[in-house]
Design a protein around this motif. Sequence first.
Motif, PDB file in Angstrom:
ATOM      1  N   ARG A 258      45.049   2.385  32.189  1.00 57.57           N
ATOM      2  CA  ARG A 258      44.637   2.191  33.590  1.00 57.57           C
ATOM      3  C   ARG A 258      43.222   2.728  33.832  1.00 57.57           C
ATOM      4  O   ARG A 258      42.427   2.116  34.544  1.00 57.57           O
ATOM      5  N   THR A 259      42.922   3.871  33.249  1.00 51.44           N
ATOM      6  CA  THR A 259      41.590   4.468  33.434  1.00 51.44           C
ATOM      7  C   THR A 259      40.515   3.584  32.821  1.00 51.44           C
ATOM      8  O   THR A 259      39.465   3.367  33.427  1.00 51.44           O
TER       9      THR A 259
ATOM     10  N   LYS B  89      51.469  12.996  37.729  1.00 51.50           N
ATOM     11  CA  LYS B  89      52.065  12.210  36.650  1.00 51.50           C
ATOM     12  C   LYS B  89      52.329  13.038  35.401  1.00 51.50           C
ATOM     13  O   LYS B  89      52.753  12.504  34.378  1.00 51.50           O
ATOM     14  N   SER B  90      52.034  14.326  35.464  1.00 54.45           N
ATOM     15  CA  SER B  90      52.162  15.171  34.286  1.00 54.45           C
ATOM     16  C   SER B  90      52.395  16.606  34.723  1.00 54.45           C
ATOM     17  O   SER B  90      52.396  16.916  35.908  1.00 54.45           O
TER      18      SER B  90
ATOM     19  N   ASN C 210      49.751   4.843  29.071  1.00 56.53           N
ATOM     20  CA  ASN C 210      49.601   4.011  30.270  1.00 56.53           C
ATOM     21  C   ASN C 210      48.437   4.485  31.132  1.00 56.53           C
ATOM     22  O   ASN C 210      47.667   3.683  31.662  1.00 56.53           O
ATOM     23  N   GLU C 211      48.301   5.803  31.270  1.00 60.31           N
ATOM     24  CA  GLU C 211      47.215   6.369  32.070  1.00 60.31           C
ATOM     25  C   GLU C 211      45.851   6.048  31.462  1.00 60.31           C
ATOM     26  O   GLU C 211      44.907   5.680  32.178  1.00 60.31           O
TER      27      GLU C 211
ATOM     28  N   ALA D 281      53.576   7.845  28.906  1.00 58.23           N
ATOM     29  CA  ALA D 281      52.897   7.922  30.200  1.00 58.23           C
ATOM     30  C   ALA D 281      51.401   8.126  29.999  1.00 58.23           C
ATOM     31  O   ALA D 281      50.577   7.547  30.732  1.00 58.23           O
ATOM     32  N   TRP D 282      51.025   8.949  29.009  1.00 50.95           N
ATOM     33  CA  TRP D 282      49.609   9.172  28.708  1.00 50.95           C
ATOM     34  C   TRP D 282      48.942   7.861  28.285  1.00 50.95           C
ATOM     35  O   TRP D 282      47.851   7.532  28.755  1.00 50.95           O
TER      36      TRP D 282
ATOM     37  N   TRP E 261      51.513  15.701  28.978  1.00 49.96           N
ATOM     38  CA  TRP E 261      51.971  14.356  29.311  1.00 49.96           C
ATOM     39  C   TRP E 261      53.052  13.890  28.352  1.00 49.96           C
ATOM     40  O   TRP E 261      52.990  14.181  27.152  1.00 49.96           O
TER      41      TRP E 261
END
Length: 171
Positions: free
Chosen positions: A153-154, A65-66, A149-150, A146-147, A142
């Motif tokens: 989620r984490t 993703k990165s 969002n990550e 996107a970061w 990233w």
Amino acid sequence: MGKDGIDDESERADKMTKKKITELRFRSRSEHTLDAKGRLNIPTRFREVLTEIYSHALIVTNWQKSLKAYPVAEWEALEEKLLTQGRSQPGMSAFVRYVISGVIECSLDKQGRILLPAPLRNEFGISKEVVLNGMLDHFEIWDKGAWQNEVRRTREDFTSFREGLSLLGIL
């Protein structure tokens, strides 16, 4: 002289080197803005790790993703694992093809920046706002959205780390 004829000064130097290596890892995260040419300013604390332990060159490649940025020595160790152990793992050739196809070597310029080529930036939607995230022996690059969002989620899935952390003696 110390035991086995080893010079005490040499032992102290080895201990200092090991201590320095553990102190100098890629830690923390920071937000940056790419310039119009796609140059990324590497934070001072990351440049210190490169200068003190490695070199001014990084290997940058696409990941899931990165982008991942490795000091050359760390990247070479990863490649060696892929060559020696990876061949026995099913499906690894597709992974190797993907990751190795994106490899570029980037050297820091006098201002401490690297140029991220447009094809790599485009693959991950990296246009202007980026987050650099330290991962101890390398760091990630990233797209800021996107970061975020990550991280979300984490956080939502944080309990899934319990077993692994327990096995490591952290919990």
